[in-house]
Structures are given as C-alpha cells and as structure tokens.
Write an enzyme that holds these catalytic residues in place. Sequence first.
Site, short mmCIF file in Angstrom:
data_model
loop_
_atom_site.label_atom_id
_atom_site.label_comp_id
_atom_site.label_asym_id
_atom_site.label_seq_id
_atom_site.Cartn_x
_atom_site.Cartn_y
_atom_site.Cartn_z
N HIS A 33 -9.47 -2.11 29.98
CA HIS A 33 -8.84 -1.69 28.73
C HIS A 33 -9.88 -1.29 27.70
O HIS A 33 -9.87 -0.18 27.19
CB HIS A 33 -7.94 -2.80 28.17
CG HIS A 33 -7.10 -2.35 27.01
ND1 HIS A 33 -7.62 -2.07 25.76
CD2 HIS A 33 -5.77 -2.11 26.92
CE1 HIS A 33 -6.65 -1.69 24.95
NE2 HIS A 33 -5.53 -1.69 25.63
N HIS A 40 0.71 -8.93 30.43
CA HIS A 40 0.03 -7.78 29.82
C HIS A 40 -1.47 -7.80 30.09
O HIS A 40 -2.12 -8.83 29.99
CB HIS A 40 0.29 -7.83 28.30
CG HIS A 40 -0.36 -6.72 27.54
ND1 HIS A 40 -1.22 -6.94 26.49
CD2 HIS A 40 -0.28 -5.37 27.68
CE1 HIS A 40 -1.63 -5.77 26.01
NE2 HIS A 40 -1.07 -4.81 26.71
#
Length: 279
Positions: free
Chosen positions: A47, A11
């Site tokens: 992110h 991830h």
Amino acid sequence: ANKRPAWIMGHMVNAVAQIDEFVNLGANSIETDVSFDKNANPEYTYHGIPCDCGRTCTKWENFNDFLKGLRKATTPGDSKYHEKLVLVVFDLKTGSLYDNQAYDAGKKLAKNILQHYWNNGNNGGRAYIVLSIPNLAHYKLITGFKETLTSEGHPELMEKVGYDFSGNDDIDKVGNAYKNAGVTGHVWQSDGITNCLLRGLSRVKEAVKNRDSSNGFINKVYFWTVDKRASTRDALDAGVDGIMTNYPDVIADVLSESAYKANFRIATYDDNPWETFKN
C-alpha cells in the site's frame, strides 16, 4: 428466516503472515493491495504511505509469493488452510499506469494468478476473487484478464472472478464501464473512504437501491473502512453485504448482537458471492 450472508473483509492484508491474523480475528474475506511496475506487471502486495490511521502502511510481499501463501490458506488439506476464508479482493493500484496499459495489466495479472494461485487449474486455491479497479477508464483490465484465461485454456476459472470499480464514481457511469467491458453479473460495488475521515451513506444507499431493483447491475455492496461499532450498525442498517475493516472482531461482535443476528449470518463457501440476496 432468510438471513443475508455477510462478508467481514479484512483491510490491507499485504503480508502472508497477516492472512492468519485477520482470519483469526473473524474475517471471512481479505483485501490485498497490488502495485504494478512500469511495464504493467503486478509487482508487490503493497500500500505505502499514507494509509489508514492506526495501521502500518509498509508491509509487503512479492505478488507471486503472496499468491502462493494465499493459495495455501485457501486449499483444503493444506496445513495453513482456513475453511472460513472464502473471498479475496485485489485492490489494483493501477493509478501508476497509463490508461492504455490497462489491458496488459489484466493479462499479466491473469497469468500470475493462474500460475501461482490457481496452480494452472490443478487443485489451486478455492477463494472467490474480486478485481477492484480504481479508475473507470481502466475497464480493459477486465478484458485482458478474461481473454488471457481463455487463451491459457481456463475460461472456467472466470466463474471464480468478480469485479468492483472503487472510485466512488456516479453509479450510472460505473454501469457504463461494465457495458464497455462486456460484464454482466459478478458485480460488487464498493463505497467508502479511509478510516481517518467520515463518510455518509448516501451513495451506499443508492448502490443498494440499484442492487435491489429489477434492472440493477450490482450484486453486492460493501462499505469501507469501518472500525467502530456505531458505523458498523449504520452500514448494516443500510443493507450492505460486506464491511471492510481494520478490526474484524468489531464487525463480528456487532453481527452477533441479537438485532443483527436475526437478519445476517457470516457468509461461507456455499454462499455464491455473485448472487443477489433475495429476502
């Protein structure tokens, strides 16, 4: 016995150096965030804050630099090559765009990936790619991507591309978005939530049911973000094909337990990620 191929999905792999880190921990797949500028150009693999508990949210590269690093990691013969790394999910952060920019985002994404990852169709990276889109209204990103590869002379590369709508929407609505996009096949269905929160498996089970029915549109189901052994076992028991995690070694450990070893194996390049597993 016929074992289900499993994808251990690292991830938030947004810096080139993290590719080695996650694959060495056992990931055969990675997920990378892609942010866009106001003209719908893919800009960074980034992110930002907030992100998963226990993770640094701010690692980044320029998108094209990440693609070059990824190409090296997935090109046989390269010094950075990982045979094990067979799938990449691009988590496309299209929330910053207007709905009417989705087509352009797909077009620009395709041009970047064609040049810097696929090396213009000349011995580029070999990993399969999933375009993960957070908003059903942005289905034209897929159209833009497809039409651009065709106009650039490489429609065959679409064989390496799959799709995901990551908004935890109603499964029927997801199906309609694919109809609108003209997509049949190559469908991964995600379900999940940040590791800071708990989420039950009811929608995962619904997705699995669609996948395993004769008229379903889903080929693979993955659950995110799973960091604990107990939740890994629960997801595997529900029949998922992939588990996205911050700790690939935890998932690999569970998959090596005798109960799971009997029914699952780590997917390799020979496992077609667009094929529904039939027991």
